[in-house]
Design a protein around this motif. Sequence first.
Motif, PDB file in Angstrom:
ATOM      1  N   GLY A   1     -79.046 -33.394 -29.612  1.00  0.00           N
ATOM      2  CA  GLY A   1     -78.140 -34.475 -29.215  1.00  0.00           C
ATOM      3  C   GLY A   1     -77.065 -34.699 -30.265  1.00  0.00           C
ATOM      4  O   GLY A   1     -75.874 -34.810 -29.947  1.00  0.00           O
ATOM      5  N   GLU A   2     -77.471 -34.736 -31.515  1.00  0.00           N
ATOM      6  CA  GLU A   2     -76.528 -34.946 -32.622  1.00  0.00           C
ATOM      7  C   GLU A   2     -75.501 -33.809 -32.652  1.00  0.00           C
ATOM      8  O   GLU A   2     -74.287 -34.050 -32.763  1.00  0.00           O
ATOM      9  CB  GLU A   2     -77.302 -35.020 -33.948  1.00  0.00           C
ATOM     10  CG  GLU A   2     -76.411 -35.225 -35.146  1.00  0.00           C
ATOM     11  CD  GLU A   2     -77.207 -35.339 -36.461  1.00  0.00           C
ATOM     12  OE1 GLU A   2     -78.451 -35.184 -36.444  1.00  0.00           O
ATOM     13  OE2 GLU A   2     -76.573 -35.585 -37.501  1.00  0.00           O
ATOM     14  N   ALA A   3     -75.973 -32.571 -32.537  1.00  0.00           N
ATOM     15  CA  ALA A   3     -75.059 -31.407 -32.574  1.00  0.00           C
ATOM     16  C   ALA A   3     -74.107 -31.423 -31.379  1.00  0.00           C
ATOM     17  O   ALA A   3     -72.941 -31.039 -31.496  1.00  0.00           O
ATOM     18  CB  ALA A   3     -75.867 -30.111 -32.596  1.00  0.00           C
ATOM     19  N   THR A   4     -74.599 -31.878 -30.245  1.00  0.00           N
ATOM     20  CA  THR A   4     -73.765 -31.944 -29.032  1.00  0.00           C
ATOM     21  C   THR A   4     -72.659 -32.984 -29.207  1.00  0.00           C
ATOM     22  O   THR A   4     -71.503 -32.750 -28.834  1.00  0.00           O
ATOM     23  CB  THR A   4     -74.635 -32.270 -27.806  1.00  0.00           C
ATOM     24  OG1 THR A   4     -75.606 -31.229 -27.666  1.00  0.00           O
ATOM     25  CG2 THR A   4     -73.810 -32.378 -26.539  1.00  0.00           C
ATOM     26  N   VAL A   5     -73.023 -34.129 -29.769  1.00  0.00           N
ATOM     27  CA  VAL A   5     -72.025 -35.171 -30.044  1.00  0.00           C
ATOM     28  C   VAL A   5     -70.917 -34.590 -30.917  1.00  0.00           C
ATOM     29  O   VAL A   5     -69.728 -34.765 -30.640  1.00  0.00           O
ATOM     30  CB  VAL A   5     -72.685 -36.387 -30.738  1.00  0.00           C
ATOM     31  CG1 VAL A   5     -71.624 -37.304 -31.339  1.00  0.00           C
ATOM     32  CG2 VAL A   5     -73.572 -37.143 -29.756  1.00  0.00           C
ATOM     33  N   GLU A   6     -71.297 -33.875 -31.960  1.00  0.00           N
ATOM     34  CA  GLU A   6     -70.296 -33.313 -32.881  1.00  0.00           C
ATOM     35  C   GLU A   6     -69.402 -32.311 -32.168  1.00  0.00           C
ATOM     36  O   GLU A   6     -68.181 -32.315 -32.335  1.00  0.00           O
ATOM     37  CB  GLU A   6     -70.986 -32.684 -34.091  1.00  0.00           C
ATOM     38  CG  GLU A   6     -71.483 -33.764 -35.053  1.00  0.00           C
ATOM     39  CD  GLU A   6     -72.365 -33.242 -36.177  1.00  0.00           C
ATOM     40  OE1 GLU A   6     -73.042 -32.195 -35.982  1.00  0.00           O
ATOM     41  OE2 GLU A   6     -72.396 -33.892 -37.232  1.00  0.00           O
ATOM     42  N   ALA A   7     -70.014 -31.459 -31.336  1.00  0.00           N
ATOM     43  CA  ALA A   7     -69.231 -30.417 -30.639  1.00  0.00           C
ATOM     44  C   ALA A   7     -68.245 -31.050 -29.660  1.00  0.00           C
ATOM     45  O   ALA A   7     -67.099 -30.613 -29.550  1.00  0.00           O
ATOM     46  CB  ALA A   7     -70.169 -29.455 -29.905  1.00  0.00           C
ATOM     47  N   LEU A   8     -68.674 -32.071 -28.928  1.00  0.00           N
ATOM     48  CA  LEU A   8     -67.795 -32.684 -27.926  1.00  0.00           C
ATOM     49  C   LEU A   8     -66.721 -33.543 -28.599  1.00  0.00           C
ATOM     50  O   LEU A   8     -65.578 -33.595 -28.138  1.00  0.00           O
ATOM     51  CB  LEU A   8     -68.603 -33.501 -26.909  1.00  0.00           C
ATOM     52  CG  LEU A   8     -69.693 -32.730 -26.139  1.00  0.00           C
ATOM     53  CD1 LEU A   8     -70.277 -33.593 -25.022  1.00  0.00           C
ATOM     54  CD2 LEU A   8     -69.187 -31.410 -25.579  1.00  0.00           C
ATOM     55  N   ALA A   9     -67.082 -34.197 -29.698  1.00  0.00           N
ATOM     56  CA  ALA A   9     -66.091 -34.993 -30.439  1.00  0.00           C
ATOM     57  C   ALA A   9     -65.017 -34.081 -31.031  1.00  0.00           C
ATOM     58  O   ALA A   9     -63.831 -34.401 -30.999  1.00  0.00           O
ATOM     59  CB  ALA A   9     -66.771 -35.809 -31.537  1.00  0.00           C
ATOM     60  N   ASP A  10     -65.430 -32.911 -31.540  1.00  0.00           N
ATOM     61  CA  ASP A  10     -64.475 -31.927 -32.075  1.00  0.00           C
ATOM     62  C   ASP A  10     -63.464 -31.497 -31.023  1.00  0.00           C
ATOM     63  O   ASP A  10     -62.359 -31.087 -31.349  1.00  0.00           O
ATOM     64  CB  ASP A  10     -65.208 -30.651 -32.521  1.00  0.00           C
ATOM     65  CG  ASP A  10     -65.703 -30.750 -33.949  1.00  0.00           C
ATOM     66  OD1 ASP A  10     -65.376 -31.752 -34.612  1.00  0.00           O
ATOM     67  OD2 ASP A  10     -66.407 -29.814 -34.386  1.00  0.00           O
ATOM     68  N   GLU A  11     -63.887 -31.561 -29.767  1.00  0.00           N
ATOM     69  CA  GLU A  11     -63.038 -31.125 -28.657  1.00  0.00           C
ATOM     70  C   GLU A  11     -62.206 -32.281 -28.104  1.00  0.00           C
ATOM     71  O   GLU A  11     -61.541 -32.151 -27.082  1.00  0.00           O
ATOM     72  CB  GLU A  11     -63.935 -30.519 -27.576  1.00  0.00           C
ATOM     73  CG  GLU A  11     -63.296 -29.506 -26.660  1.00  0.00           C
ATOM     74  CD  GLU A  11     -62.709 -28.305 -27.396  1.00  0.00           C
ATOM     75  OE1 GLU A  11     -61.479 -28.261 -27.522  1.00  0.00           O
ATOM     76  OE2 GLU A  11     -63.472 -27.419 -27.814  1.00  0.00           O
ATOM     77  N   GLY A  12     -62.290 -33.444 -28.765  1.00  0.00           N
ATOM     78  CA  GLY A  12     -61.415 -34.553 -28.396  1.00  0.00           C
ATOM     79  C   GLY A  12     -62.053 -35.626 -27.529  1.00  0.00           C
ATOM     80  O   GLY A  12     -61.405 -36.614 -27.187  1.00  0.00           O
ATOM     81  N   ALA A  13     -63.328 -35.447 -27.154  1.00  0.00           N
ATOM     82  CA  ALA A  13     -63.977 -36.466 -26.311  1.00  0.00           C
ATOM     83  C   ALA A  13     -64.266 -37.734 -27.118  1.00  0.00           C
ATOM     84  O   ALA A  13     -64.583 -37.666 -28.304  1.00  0.00           O
ATOM     85  CB  ALA A  13     -65.286 -35.924 -25.730  1.00  0.00           C
ATOM     86  N   ARG A  14     -64.142 -38.877 -26.454  1.00  0.00           N
ATOM     87  CA  ARG A  14     -64.652 -40.131 -27.005  1.00  0.00           C
ATOM     88  C   ARG A  14     -66.120 -40.205 -26.594  1.00  0.00           C
ATOM     89  O   ARG A  14     -66.456 -39.866 -25.451  1.00  0.00           O
ATOM     90  CB  ARG A  14     -63.867 -41.318 -26.430  1.00  0.00           C
ATOM     91  CG  ARG A  14     -62.425 -41.367 -26.922  1.00  0.00           C
ATOM     92  CD  ARG A  14     -61.616 -42.428 -26.207  1.00  0.00           C
ATOM     93  NE  ARG A  14     -61.322 -42.028 -24.842  1.00  0.00           N
ATOM     94  CZ  ARG A  14     -60.927 -42.857 -23.880  1.00  0.00           C
ATOM     95  NH1 ARG A  14     -60.800 -44.149 -24.123  1.00  0.00           N
ATOM     96  NH2 ARG A  14     -60.665 -42.409 -22.666  1.00  0.00           N
TER      97      ARG A  14
END
Length: 248
Positions: free
Chosen positions: A20-33
């Motif tokens: 979950g933590e890694a997914t948050v980082e990956a999606l945030a890197d892609e510009g998601a809030r």
Amino acid sequence: SSEALDGSVALVTGASSGIGEATVEALADEGARIALAARRESQLRELADRIEADGGDALVVPTDVTDESDVQEMVETTHEAFGRLDILVNNAGVMLLEPLEDADTNNLQQMVDVNLMGLMNATHAALPILQEQGHGHIVNVSSVAGRQASPNASGYNATKFGVNGFTDALRQEVTQDGIRTTLIEPGVVDTELQDHIPDENAKESIEDWVESMDPLTSDDIARAIHYAVTQPQHVSVNEILIRPTQQQ
Ligand code: NDP
């Protein structure tokens, strides 16, 4: 610079560690809030601070997914804060392995409540928002254990087989509404998941098994989720099964 998920909003459960933590980082890197949900608020806060330090936008939503009203509130709080919801990642899970004959029935209940009821209730709460928008993406983290049963895993297998059935039924119900579903089925990933195994023998044998190979990392799974959620709207990646190369 423009990123693939600019303007999108994602809600990730089980965001306090591991996949979950890694997914948050990956999606945030892609510009998601991103809204971060789990029980351990301090872990979520640290992750949110990291994302915000990198110029991202993160909301901490302390949630116990076994509590239906908490789950409802998690979805409402996210929607109210960001004004939309594009991606729900149902990742929170527990793996309480033990032989059934010795099993504490509270452990069976906990696996059903987190892995299955939490995921179904979060999906149920998010669905009207996604339908109103005419698009949305639900990513459910299952497991190789959702396709393949093994000893000591009867309760865990029951929940993950359940997630697989639920996800494909849901896909057929909502695909005409522009809503995509993705089932993620990891093999062995090196996370905190095995730390909570109640049965010492089951725990040791899993630990030996993990040590016998080069396991997946949380980032390996986050990349798969990233792939699924950054496809064009007409592409629905229904299912991704990923094992460490050395896992039989
Ligand atoms: P972790 O133990 O690192 O993460 C589990 C997450 O679930 C934590 O963030 C935890 O947060 C959260 N969680 C547990 N109970 C609750 C609850 N009642 N309410 C809210 N959140 C909860 O393990 P993983 O990252 O490995 O697990 C993530 C998912 O991946 C799980 O669904 C697991 O079944 C699946 N998976 C893992 C594999 C592996 O080998 N590791 C293989 C295949 C699938 P907190 O404690 O703060 O609430």
